[in-house]
Motif scaffolding. Structure first.
Motif, PDB file in Angstrom:
ATOM      1  N   VAL A  53      61.994  -6.854 -10.128  1.00  0.00           N
ATOM      2  CA  VAL A  53      60.984  -5.927 -10.621  1.00  0.00           C
ATOM      3  C   VAL A  53      61.687  -5.426 -11.956  1.00  0.00           C
ATOM      4  CG1 VAL A  53      60.287  -3.388 -10.110  1.00  0.00           C
ATOM      5  CG2 VAL A  53      59.978  -5.210  -8.471  1.00  0.00           C
ATOM      6  N   ASP A  54      63.018  -5.193 -11.982  1.00  0.00           N
ATOM      7  CA  ASP A  54      63.475  -4.567 -13.159  1.00  0.00           C
ATOM      8  C   ASP A  54      63.392  -5.334 -14.279  1.00  0.00           C
ATOM      9  OD1 ASP A  54      64.362  -2.428 -11.556  1.00  0.00           O
ATOM     10  OD2 ASP A  54      66.545  -2.952 -11.388  1.00  0.00           O
ATOM     11  N   ALA A  55      63.556  -6.733 -14.187  1.00  0.00           N
ATOM     12  CA  ALA A  55      63.692  -7.766 -15.205  1.00  0.00           C
ATOM     13  C   ALA A  55      62.111  -7.731 -15.612  1.00  0.00           C
ATOM     14  CB  ALA A  55      63.916  -9.302 -14.823  1.00  0.00           C
ATOM     15  N   TYR A  56      61.161  -7.741 -14.884  1.00  0.00           N
ATOM     16  CA  TYR A  56      59.731  -7.735 -15.360  1.00  0.00           C
ATOM     17  C   TYR A  56      59.347  -6.585 -16.053  1.00  0.00           C
ATOM     18  CZ  TYR A  56      54.761  -7.724 -15.003  1.00  0.00           C
ATOM     19  OH  TYR A  56      53.247  -7.681 -15.263  1.00  0.00           O
ATOM     20  N   ALA A  57      60.061  -5.526 -15.646  1.00  0.00           N
ATOM     21  CA  ALA A  57      59.502  -4.205 -16.405  1.00  0.00           C
ATOM     22  C   ALA A  57      60.281  -4.279 -17.638  1.00  0.00           C
ATOM     23  CB  ALA A  57      60.522  -3.077 -15.926  1.00  0.00           C
ATOM     24  N   LEU A  58      61.124  -5.199 -18.149  1.00  0.00           N
ATOM     25  CA  LEU A  58      61.836  -5.425 -19.410  1.00  0.00           C
ATOM     26  C   LEU A  58      61.017  -6.400 -20.403  1.00  0.00           C
ATOM     27  CD1 LEU A  58      65.457  -5.307 -18.541  1.00  0.00           C
ATOM     28  CD2 LEU A  58      64.329  -3.543 -19.516  1.00  0.00           C
ATOM     29  N   HIS A  59      59.887  -6.878 -19.926  1.00  0.00           N
ATOM     30  CA  HIS A  59      59.339  -7.945 -20.658  1.00  0.00           C
ATOM     31  C   HIS A  59      58.450  -7.366 -21.955  1.00  0.00           C
ATOM     32  CE1 HIS A  59      55.336  -7.007 -18.726  1.00  0.00           C
ATOM     33  NE2 HIS A  59      54.883  -7.943 -19.514  1.00  0.00           N
ATOM     34  N   ASP A  60      58.355  -5.917 -21.866  1.00  0.00           N
ATOM     35  CA  ASP A  60      57.883  -5.218 -23.109  1.00  0.00           C
ATOM     36  C   ASP A  60      58.777  -4.551 -23.714  1.00  0.00           C
ATOM     37  OD1 ASP A  60      55.068  -5.790 -22.947  1.00  0.00           O
ATOM     38  OD2 ASP A  60      54.252  -4.355 -21.526  1.00  0.00           O
ATOM     39  N   LEU A  61      59.788  -5.307 -24.249  1.00  0.00           N
ATOM     40  CA  LEU A  61      60.744  -4.443 -24.880  1.00  0.00           C
ATOM     41  C   LEU A  61      60.424  -3.698 -26.098  1.00  0.00           C
ATOM     42  CD1 LEU A  61      63.759  -7.182 -24.825  1.00  0.00           C
ATOM     43  CD2 LEU A  61      63.298  -5.071 -23.572  1.00  0.00           C
ATOM     44  N   ASP A  62      59.470  -4.186 -26.749  1.00  0.00           N
ATOM     45  CA  ASP A  62      59.020  -3.270 -27.988  1.00  0.00           C
ATOM     46  C   ASP A  62      58.086  -1.932 -27.440  1.00  0.00           C
ATOM     47  OD1 ASP A  62      56.781  -4.942 -27.092  1.00  0.00           O
ATOM     48  OD2 ASP A  62      55.802  -4.900 -28.956  1.00  0.00           O
ATOM     49  N   ALA A  63      57.927  -1.815 -26.215  1.00  0.00           N
ATOM     50  CA  ALA A  63      57.043  -0.681 -25.634  1.00  0.00           C
ATOM     51  C   ALA A  63      58.117   0.377 -25.566  1.00  0.00           C
ATOM     52  CB  ALA A  63      56.671  -1.103 -24.410  1.00  0.00           C
ATOM     53  N   HIS A  64      57.289   1.718 -25.772  1.00  0.00           N
ATOM     54  CA  HIS A  64      57.916   3.025 -25.588  1.00  0.00           C
ATOM     55  C   HIS A  64      57.979   3.319 -23.972  1.00  0.00           C
ATOM     56  CE1 HIS A  64      57.603   3.266 -29.912  1.00  0.00           C
ATOM     57  NE2 HIS A  64      56.429   3.219 -29.711  1.00  0.00           N
ATOM     58  N   VAL A 121      47.289  -0.911 -14.633  1.00  0.00           N
ATOM     59  CA  VAL A 121      48.010  -0.549 -13.505  1.00  0.00           C
ATOM     60  C   VAL A 121      48.950  -1.801 -12.819  1.00  0.00           C
ATOM     61  CG1 VAL A 121      48.057   0.387 -11.296  1.00  0.00           C
ATOM     62  CG2 VAL A 121      45.934   0.960 -12.991  1.00  0.00           C
ATOM     63  N   LEU A 122      50.188  -1.485 -13.144  1.00  0.00           N
ATOM     64  CA  LEU A 122      51.173  -2.583 -12.840  1.00  0.00           C
ATOM     65  C   LEU A 122      51.654  -2.281 -11.193  1.00  0.00           C
ATOM     66  CD1 LEU A 122      53.367  -2.757 -15.880  1.00  0.00           C
ATOM     67  CD2 LEU A 122      51.389  -3.957 -15.267  1.00  0.00           C
ATOM     68  N   GLY A 123      51.794  -3.219 -10.556  1.00  0.00           N
ATOM     69  CA  GLY A 123      52.229  -3.304  -9.173  1.00  0.00           C
ATOM     70  C   GLY A 123      53.119  -4.551  -8.725  1.00  0.00           C
ATOM     71  N   GLY A 124      53.940  -4.862  -9.915  1.00  0.00           N
ATOM     72  CA  GLY A 124      54.763  -5.913  -9.457  1.00  0.00           C
ATOM     73  C   GLY A 124      54.595  -7.049 -10.435  1.00  0.00           C
ATOM     74  N   PRO A 125      54.981  -8.482 -10.233  1.00  0.00           N
ATOM     75  CA  PRO A 125      54.790  -9.374 -11.303  1.00  0.00           C
ATOM     76  C   PRO A 125      53.572  -9.993 -11.362  1.00  0.00           C
ATOM     77  CG  PRO A 125      55.843 -10.225  -9.349  1.00  0.00           C
ATOM     78  CD  PRO A 125      55.833  -8.718  -9.197  1.00  0.00           C
ATOM     79  N   ARG A 126      52.598  -9.557 -10.575  1.00  0.00           N
ATOM     80  CA  ARG A 126      51.057  -9.892 -10.740  1.00  0.00           C
ATOM     81  C   ARG A 126      50.413  -9.143 -11.960  1.00  0.00           C
ATOM     82  NH1 ARG A 126      50.257  -9.929  -4.435  1.00  0.00           N
ATOM     83  NH2 ARG A 126      51.360 -11.639  -4.000  1.00  0.00           N
ATOM     84  N   PRO A 127      49.372  -9.809 -12.528  1.00  0.00           N
ATOM     85  CA  PRO A 127      48.645  -9.036 -13.602  1.00  0.00           C
ATOM     86  C   PRO A 127      48.270  -7.866 -13.071  1.00  0.00           C
ATOM     87  CG  PRO A 127      47.839 -11.435 -13.387  1.00  0.00           C
ATOM     88  CD  PRO A 127      48.959 -11.141 -12.137  1.00  0.00           C
ATOM     89  N   GLY A 128      48.068  -6.799 -14.009  1.00  0.00           N
ATOM     90  CA  GLY A 128      47.683  -5.629 -13.683  1.00  0.00           C
ATOM     91  C   GLY A 128      46.314  -5.281 -13.770  1.00  0.00           C
ATOM     92  N   SER A 129      45.718  -4.200 -12.892  1.00  0.00           N
ATOM     93  CA  SER A 129      44.448  -3.939 -12.999  1.00  0.00           C
ATOM     94  C   SER A 129      44.151  -3.418 -14.256  1.00  0.00           C
ATOM     95  CB  SER A 129      43.970  -3.087 -11.731  1.00  0.00           C
ATOM     96  OG  SER A 129      44.658  -3.598 -10.699  1.00  0.00           O
ATOM     97  N   PRO A 130      42.906  -3.893 -15.105  1.00  0.00           N
ATOM     98  CA  PRO A 130      42.774  -3.454 -16.214  1.00  0.00           C
ATOM     99  C   PRO A 130      41.860  -2.151 -16.330  1.00  0.00           C
ATOM    100  CG  PRO A 130      41.477  -5.124 -15.691  1.00  0.00           C
ATOM    101  CD  PRO A 130      42.118  -5.000 -14.507  1.00  0.00           C
ATOM    102  N   LEU A 131      41.943  -1.044 -17.107  1.00  0.00           N
ATOM    103  CA  LEU A 131      41.140   0.020 -17.031  1.00  0.00           C
ATOM    104  C   LEU A 131      41.147   0.588 -18.452  1.00  0.00           C
ATOM    105  CD1 LEU A 131      43.233   2.437 -14.662  1.00  0.00           C
ATOM    106  CD2 LEU A 131      41.223   1.188 -14.317  1.00  0.00           C
ATOM    107  N   THR A 132      40.195   1.292 -18.755  1.00  0.00           N
ATOM    108  CA  THR A 132      39.835   1.774 -20.341  1.00  0.00           C
ATOM    109  C   THR A 132      39.684   3.355 -20.389  1.00  0.00           C
ATOM    110  OG1 THR A 132      38.683  -0.490 -20.402  1.00  0.00           O
ATOM    111  CG2 THR A 132      38.428   1.281 -22.119  1.00  0.00           C
ATOM    112  N   ALA A 133      40.426   3.833 -21.423  1.00  0.00           N
ATOM    113  CA  ALA A 133      40.285   5.274 -21.477  1.00  0.00           C
ATOM    114  C   ALA A 133      39.092   5.276 -22.636  1.00  0.00           C
ATOM    115  CB  ALA A 133      41.608   5.734 -21.983  1.00  0.00           C
ATOM    116  N   ASP A 134      38.430   6.242 -22.475  1.00  0.00           N
ATOM    117  CA  ASP A 134      37.251   6.478 -23.343  1.00  0.00           C
ATOM    118  C   ASP A 134      37.965   7.364 -24.752  1.00  0.00           C
ATOM    119  OD1 ASP A 134      37.505   9.170 -22.644  1.00  0.00           O
ATOM    120  OD2 ASP A 134      35.630   9.397 -21.416  1.00  0.00           O
TER     121      ASP A 134
END
Length: 167
Positions: A53-64, A121-134
């Motif tokens: 889980v920690d390694a998966y969280a690091l795959h967006d290293l350019d993310a804030h 919405v991330l819940g582990g290594p599976r693709p997240g559920s997509p949402l859109t903010a208006d």
């Protein structure tokens, strides 16, 4: 049962081919059954699962990384008579604030300053559920959260990932 030339069983009887018929094979169902069997017979050690889980969280290293600044489970005063109050969360990364309400019906929230965003919405290594903010930054998701989760927001060129929390 079908009898062969010398009164024995046909290959169809031995290998069960006649039972399959024309029904379509459900690979997803088989995969889920195999996952459940593996979880019972050879469970993943908790330490290894946390490392994954920690390694998966690091795959967006350019993310804030958005820091949790408010959690109603910790910071709010309990209200008498309220049995299943929604959990209120506030995350902050630089100038971006994300307010989220998590309930048994799902989640809703707002990105501040108000702006459109794509949210996963991330819940582990599976693709997240997509949402859109208006345009006002508002978003909703009607899937109840369970287990660890985080949010990944993509705004105009910026990627913000919240801390992981348990639902």
């Amino acid at each position: 049962m079908n009898e062969g030339l010398n009164g024995g069983l046909n290959d169809d009887d031995v290998f069960g081919e006649e039972d399959w018929g024309d029904e379509e094979f459900d690979a997803g169902l088989l995969e889920e059954e195999l996952r459940q069997a593996a979880a019972v017979l050879d469970p993943v050690p908790a330490e290894l699962q946390q490392i994954a889980v920690d390694a998966y969280a690091l795959h967006d290293l350019d993310a804030h990384v958005a820091e949790l600044t408010f959690d109603s489970l910790v910071d709010a005063l309990p209200v008498r008579g309220v049995g299943d109050a929604p959990r209120m969360l506030t995350f902050r990364a630089g100038e971006v604030t994300v307010d989220v309400e998590v309930s048994a019906r799902g989640l809703m929230g707002q990105v501040l300053p108000p702006q459109p965003a794509r949210i996963e919405v991330l819940g582990g290594p599976r693709p997240g559920s997509p949402l859109t903010a208006d345009e006002l930054g508002r978003f909703t998701g009607d899937m109840p959260l369970s287990g660890p989760f985080a949010l990944r927001l993509r705004t105009d060129g910026d990627v913000v990932v919240t801390e992981w929390l348990r639902a």
